[in-house]
Design an enzyme around this catalytic site. Structure first.
Site, mmCIF file in Angstrom:
data_model
loop_
_atom_site.group_PDB
_atom_site.id
_atom_site.type_symbol
_atom_site.label_atom_id
_atom_site.label_comp_id
_atom_site.label_asym_id
_atom_site.label_seq_id
_atom_site.Cartn_x
_atom_site.Cartn_y
_atom_site.Cartn_z
ATOM 1 N NE ARG A 78 29.803 -13.999 5.579
ATOM 2 C CZ ARG A 78 30.558 -13.608 4.490
ATOM 3 N NH1 ARG A 78 31.481 -14.527 3.985
ATOM 4 N NH2 ARG A 78 30.322 -12.451 3.812
ATOM 5 N N PRO B 199 7.075 -11.972 1.947
ATOM 6 C CG PRO B 199 6.024 -10.263 0.304
ATOM 7 C CD PRO B 199 6.320 -10.308 2.032
ATOM 8 C CD GLU B 200 11.371 -15.601 3.135
ATOM 9 O OE1 GLU B 200 12.580 -15.034 2.506
ATOM 10 O OE2 GLU B 200 11.566 -15.409 4.346
ATOM 11 C CG HIS C 225 -4.602 -1.861 3.069
ATOM 12 N ND1 HIS C 225 -4.499 -1.119 4.092
ATOM 13 C CD2 HIS C 225 -5.885 -2.715 3.501
ATOM 14 C CE1 HIS C 225 -5.097 -1.452 5.369
ATOM 15 N NE2 HIS C 225 -5.898 -2.277 4.741
ATOM 16 N NE ARG D 111 2.871 -5.624 9.658
ATOM 17 C CZ ARG D 111 3.659 -6.819 10.232
ATOM 18 N NH1 ARG D 111 3.714 -7.865 9.710
ATOM 19 N NH2 ARG D 111 4.369 -6.173 11.292
#
Ligand SMILES: [Zn+2]
Length: 270
Positions: free
Chosen positions: A151, A2-3, A89, A107
Site C-alpha cells: 500500500r 463508538p470505536e 431514540h 442519529r
C-alpha cells in the site's frame, strides 16, 4: 463515534448475561441505517447462544441465524431487566427471558440486521471486506508488514481504511503511530519490517489498554449496564495540538489527512 474498544466493552458488559436467553419479541422504532431484514415476529422463540464481535459489529448468535448490531455514530446498547418505556431514540428492543437488549441511537446510523448465517449474502455484504482483528491471533507482524508493503498511501490512512487491520479508529491510529515512533504521513510501503513490528505491537497495546479502561472518549456512549461516561484515554498526542509532547516536550502538531485530524510529535515520530 463508538470505536472498537467501546464495542468490545459493550460486548463484555452483556454477553454472559444474555447467553442462553430466549427471545420473546422484538420491537422496532424508527428506521435505522439498514432494515432488520426479517419480520420482527420471526425472532420470537429463538435462543441467543452468545455474542461475538467482528470489527465494530456485534454478532448475536441465535440457534438459527444471527443478528448483526452496529452502533453507527451515536448508538449504545443497554441490557436491563425492566427498562423504562421506549424513548424517542430507542429504536430497537430485543425482549428476552433474561432482560431487554435496547439500542438507543439518536442519529440512527446504527443498525440491527438479521442474517440467516454468517456466510449468507446479507452478512457477507457487511462483514466480508473487514481486515483481520487487531486483538486476535491472526494479526501477525510479518503479514502486517507485507500488507503495508503493498500500500502506497500514508500509513495513518492505511490503518483507518480497515481492510488490512479492522477497527483502528482515528484516536487509536494516532496513538499507535506515536508509540511506534512513525510519522503518520509516511508511505505504508516504505515502512521497514522492524518499524512495522513496532507498529503492530503499538496497535495491539493501544486497543487492549482502551478495552481495559472501558473505552475512551465517547460523549454518546453508554455501556450495556446503562452507565454513561468513559475513562478518558491518557492520550499522548490525540487532541493535544500545541501542547508539549509527553516524551520530548516538542509541541504536538495537528494536520488533516483524508479529512480526519491527525496529531503527532515532529521529533518523536520520523
Ligand atoms: Zn516528542
Amino acid at each position: 463515534m463508538p470505536e472498537l474498544p467501546e464495542v468490545e466493552v459493550t460486548r463484555l458488559s452483556f454477553a454472559d448475561r444474555i447467553a442462553g436467553a430466549r427471545i420473546v419479541s422484538a420491537r422496532l422504532g424508527k428506521p435505522l441505517r439498514w432494515p432488520l431484514g426479517c419480520a420482527p415476529g420471526l425472532l420470537a422463540g429463538r435462543v441467543v447462544r452468545g455474542v461475538r464481535r467482528r470489527g465494530k459489529y456485534l454478532l448475536l448468535d441465535l440457534d438459527e441465524g444471527l443478528l448483526l448490531v452496529h452502533l453507527g455514530m451515536s448508538g449504545s446498547l443497554s441490557f436491563t431487566q425492566a427498562p423504562p418505556p421506549a424513548g424517542a431514540h430507542d429504536h430497537f428492543d430485543l425482549v428476552t427471558t433474561r432482560g431487554v437488549l435496547r439500542l438507543n441511537d439518536p442519529r440512527r446510523f446504527g443498525a440491527v440486521v438479521h442474517a440467516r448465517a454468517e456466510t449468507a449474502p446479507e452478512a457477507v455484504k457487511l462483514l466480508g471486506r473487514l481486515g483481520v482483528e487487531p486483538l486476535g491471533e491472526d494479526f501477525d507482524a510479518q503479514a502486517f508488514h507485507a500488507g503495508l508493503q503493498r500500500r502506497h498511501a500514508p500509513v495513518k490512512q492505511v490503518l483507518l481504511a480497515g481492510d488490512l487491520v479492522v477497527g483502528v479508529g482515528n484516536i487509536y491510529a494516532s496513538e499507535a503511530l506515536f508509540l511506534a515512533g512513525i510519522r503518520p504521513t509516511t508511505r505504508a510501503s516504505r515502512i521497514s519490517l522492524e518499524r512495522a513490528t513496532r507498529l503492530h505491537a503499538a496497535v495491539r497495546d493501544v486497543l487492549a489498554r482502551a478495552v481495559r479502561k472501558g473505552g475512551s472518549t465517547l460523549r454518546d456512549f453508554s455501556n450495556a449496564q446503562g452507565e454513561s461516561g468513559y475513562f478518558q484515554l491518557e492520550a499522548n498526542v490525540y487532541d493535544r495540538a500545541g501542547q508539549p509532547c509527553r516524551v520530548c516536550e516538542s509541541l504536538v502538531r495537528r494536520i488533516v489527512q483524508g479529512q480526519r485530524a491527525t496529531y503527532y510529535c515532529t521529533r518523536c515520530q520520523r
